[in-house]
Design an enzyme around this catalytic site. Structure first.
Site, PDB file in Angstrom:
ATOM      1  N   ASN A   7      -6.436   8.951 -36.917  1.00 32.16           N
ATOM      2  CA  ASN A   7      -7.729   9.398 -36.157  1.00 32.16           C
ATOM      3  C   ASN A   7      -9.093   8.911 -37.027  1.00 32.16           C
ATOM      4  O   ASN A   7      -9.211   9.359 -37.876  1.00 32.16           O
ATOM      5  CB  ASN A   7      -7.685  10.594 -36.099  1.00 32.16           C
ATOM      6  CG  ASN A   7      -8.870  11.248 -35.434  1.00 32.16           C
ATOM      7  OD1 ASN A   7      -9.834  10.612 -34.963  1.00 32.16           O
ATOM      8  ND2 ASN A   7      -8.949  12.495 -34.852  1.00 32.16           N
ATOM      9  N   ARG A 241     -23.943  21.745 -29.510  1.00 28.75           N
ATOM     10  CA  ARG A 241     -24.124  21.041 -28.366  1.00 28.75           C
ATOM     11  C   ARG A 241     -24.643  22.035 -27.234  1.00 28.75           C
ATOM     12  O   ARG A 241     -24.138  23.186 -27.081  1.00 28.75           O
ATOM     13  CB  ARG A 241     -23.147  20.524 -27.508  1.00 28.75           C
ATOM     14  CG  ARG A 241     -22.909  18.915 -28.558  1.00 28.75           C
ATOM     15  CD  ARG A 241     -21.656  18.321 -28.040  1.00 28.75           C
ATOM     16  NE  ARG A 241     -20.772  18.281 -29.257  1.00 28.75           N
ATOM     17  CZ  ARG A 241     -19.395  17.850 -28.991  1.00 28.75           C
ATOM     18  NH1 ARG A 241     -18.947  17.439 -27.918  1.00 28.75           N
ATOM     19  NH2 ARG A 241     -18.553  17.768 -29.979  1.00 28.75           N
ATOM     20  N   GLU A 385      -2.790  17.605 -31.357  1.00 29.49           N
ATOM     21  CA  GLU A 385      -3.057  16.282 -31.052  1.00 29.49           C
ATOM     22  C   GLU A 385      -2.312  15.244 -31.648  1.00 29.49           C
ATOM     23  O   GLU A 385      -1.787  14.419 -30.979  1.00 29.49           O
ATOM     24  CB  GLU A 385      -4.549  16.185 -30.985  1.00 29.49           C
ATOM     25  CG  GLU A 385      -5.333  16.797 -30.001  1.00 29.49           C
ATOM     26  CD  GLU A 385      -6.860  17.149 -30.069  1.00 29.49           C
ATOM     27  OE1 GLU A 385      -7.011  18.012 -31.191  1.00 29.49           O
ATOM     28  OE2 GLU A 385      -7.827  16.501 -29.593  1.00 29.49           O
TER      29      GLU A 385
END
Ligand code: AMP
Length: 400
Positions: A7, A241, A385
Site C-alpha cells: 500500500n 473532512r 483490506e
C-alpha cells in the site's frame, strides 16, 4: 503461494507478506517519511522481534529494496530469498470506470491507472511508484492491482450520477465512485459468513468509520450506493473532512475570503470535520474524552458526527427498502463503544436493539452486539483490506 501486499502512499509504504496456503501473515511493516530526512522503517516479523531502523530513504525504489532486505535478513527475515515471493498485490485508490475488478499489471493497466491521475492526483501516482519500484526490484514477479473504487462499480446510474449537466460526465467522468470498496466488500462477505446466511439474501449497511469514513448499502452482496462521491470528501463528517455540505458554500467562501481553489480544497479536506467543530482534535478518542469532561465543543462535534452518520443509515435503509444487518468497522467502528451505542440508540424505529454489555466487549474477532430480539443484526467486524488484496492477487495469478 507467498503474496506481498503493498500500500504505497506519497511518502509512505505499508507491506504485508502472506502465505496463502494458510492466509498467515509472515511479516508486516511500514516505511514512513520517504524522501525526507530520517525515514523510518518498522518491520514486524511474525514470531520474532520487531525492528525499527532510521535511515535516509530517498524514493520508493529504495524503500522496496530496504523492505526486501528485511524480509530476507538472517535475524529478522522470514524468507530465504526474494525468489520465494510469488506475486505482489497493490492497493490503488482510483480505478475510475475502467477497473470494475482487480487486474493483472501489464502495460495497458499501467497506462489506464496513469490516465486516472486526474481523478486521484495524490493517490494514483503513489501507487504507480509502488508498482514501478516492485517491478524494478522483483522483475518477472506477477503484480495485481486492487482498487478502492471497484466494489462500487455496481452502483446504478441513479446512485452514481450527480444532478448536474450531463456534459460534465461525458467529458470528464464527473460522477460518484465511492471509496473503501475493499473494506466494504470484505466486511459484508464476513458478515454473511458470520451469520451463516447467503449474502444474496441480505440487505447490509456497512459503516467503515475511521479517519476517513463511508457507508455502503450492500444489497444481495452488491454495492448499490455509497456515501463517498467523485472524491473521498462527500458523505459523512470525518476527522478533518467536512462531508456533505451545500455546494454553494464553496464559491461563497472563496469570494468572501479571497481563497484559491487549493486553499478551499485544503480547508474542506484538512481543516474541517471533527477538528473544525471541536477546535482541538480530529481523533475520536480526544473528542469522547472531551465530551466526558464536559467540553462543549467536543460534545457538539460528537453530536454532529453521530447525527450525520445516523441520517445516512436511515437513508440507506430507505434505499434498500429495509436492512437486515448493520456492520461497524475501521478505527472508530471497531473501537468506539459510545459511537456505536449512540447510533443504535436512535435506530429503534428500524427494530435495532443494542445489547449494551455485548457492545462493551473489546475483541479482535467479528461479533454481534445486538440482542436476540433485535430485528436488525448489528455486528462489529474488524476490516482486513490487506487480506482481501492478497486473496484477489492469489486468485488472479493462479488463473494465469
Ligand atoms: P483508521 O483510519 O481506521 O485507522 O481509524 C483511525 C481513527 O480511529 C482514529 O483517528 C481514532 O479517531 C479512531 N479510534 C481508534 N481507536 C479508538 C478508540 N479506542 N476509541 C475511539 N476511537 C478510536
Amino acid at each position: 503461494m507467498k503474496v506481498l501486499v503493498i500500500n504505497s502512499g506519497s511518502s509512505s509504504l505499508k507491506y504485508q507478506l502472506y502465505d496463502m496456503t494458510t492466509e498467515a501473515v509472515l511479516a508486516k511493516g511500514l516505511v514512513e517519511r520517504i524522501g525526507m530526512d530520517s525515514s523510518i522503517l518498522t518491520h514486524k516479523p511474525t514470531g520474532k522481534e520487531s525492528v525499527t531502523e532510521v535511515s535516509e530513504i530517498l524514493e520508493h525504489n529504495m524503500a522496496i529494496r530496504k523492505v526486501l532486505d528485511k524480509l530476507t535478513d538472517k535475524v529478522c527475515g522470514v524468507l530465504e530469498s526474494i525468489e520465494e515471493i510469488d506475486a505482489i498485490g497493490h492497493r490503488v485508490v482510483h480505478g475510475g470506470e475502467t477497473f470494475k475488478q482487480s487486474a493483472l499489471v501489464d502495460g495497458d493497466a499501467k497506462h489506464e491507472i496513469r490516465k486516472l491521475i486526474d481523478l486521484a492526483p495524490l493517490h494514483n501516482p503513489a501507487a504507480m511508484m509502488g508498482i514501478n519500484a516492485s517491478e524494478a526490484n522483483m522483475p518477472g514477479v506477477p503484480q495485481v492491482v486492487v482498487f478502492d473504487t471497484a466494489f462500487h462499480q455496481t452502483m446504478p446510474e441513479k446512485s452514481y450520477l450527480y444532478p448536474i449537466p450531463r456534459v460534465l460526465y461525458n467529458k470528464y467522468k464527473v460522477r460518484r465512485y465511492g471509496a473503501h470498496g475493499t473494506s466494504h466488500a470484505y466486511v459484508s462477505e464476513k458478515a454473511a459468513e458470520y451469520l451463516g446466511k447467503p449474502i444474496e439474501s441480505l440487505k447490509i449497511i456497512t459503516c467503515h468509520i475511521g479517519n476517513g469514513a463511508s457507508l455502503t448499502a450492500v444489497d444481495g452482496g452488491i454495492s448499490v450506493d455509497t456515501s463517498m462521491g467523485m472524491t473521498p470528501l462527500e458523505g459523512l463528517m470525518m476527522g478533518t473532512r467536512s462531508g456533505d455540505l451545500d455546494p454553494a458554500i464553496v464559491p461563497f467562501v472563496m469570494n468572501k475570503e479571497d481563497l484559491t481553489v487549493n486553499e478551499v480544497n485544503s480547508m474542506l479536506n484538512k481543516h474541517s470535520g471533527l477538528l473544525a467543530i471541536s477546535g482541538t482534535s480530529s481523533d475520536m478518542r480526544d473528542i469522547t474524552d472531551g465530551m466526558q469532561a464536559g467540553e462543549p465543543n467536543a460534545t457538539l462535534a460528537f453530536e454532529m458526527y453521530e447525527y450525520r452518520l445516523r441520517k445516512y443509515v436511515g437513508a440507506y435503509a430507505a434505499a434498500m427498502n429495509g436492512v437486515d444487518v448493520i456492520v461497524f468497522t475501521a478505527g472508530i467502528g471497531e473501537n468506539s463503544i459510545i459511537v456505536r451505542e449512540k447510533v443504535c440508540e436512535n435506530l429503534t424505529y428500524l427494530g435495532v436493539e443494542l445489547d449494551k454489555s455485548l457492545n462493551a466487549i473489546r475483541s479482535d474477532d467479528p461479533r454481534r452486539i445486538s440482542t436476540e430480539n433485535s430485528k436488525v443484526e448489528v455486528l462489529v467486524i474488524p476490516t482486513n483490506e490487506e487480506l482481501m488484496i492478497a486473496r484477489d492477487t492469489f486468485r488472479i495469478v493462479s488463473e494465469q
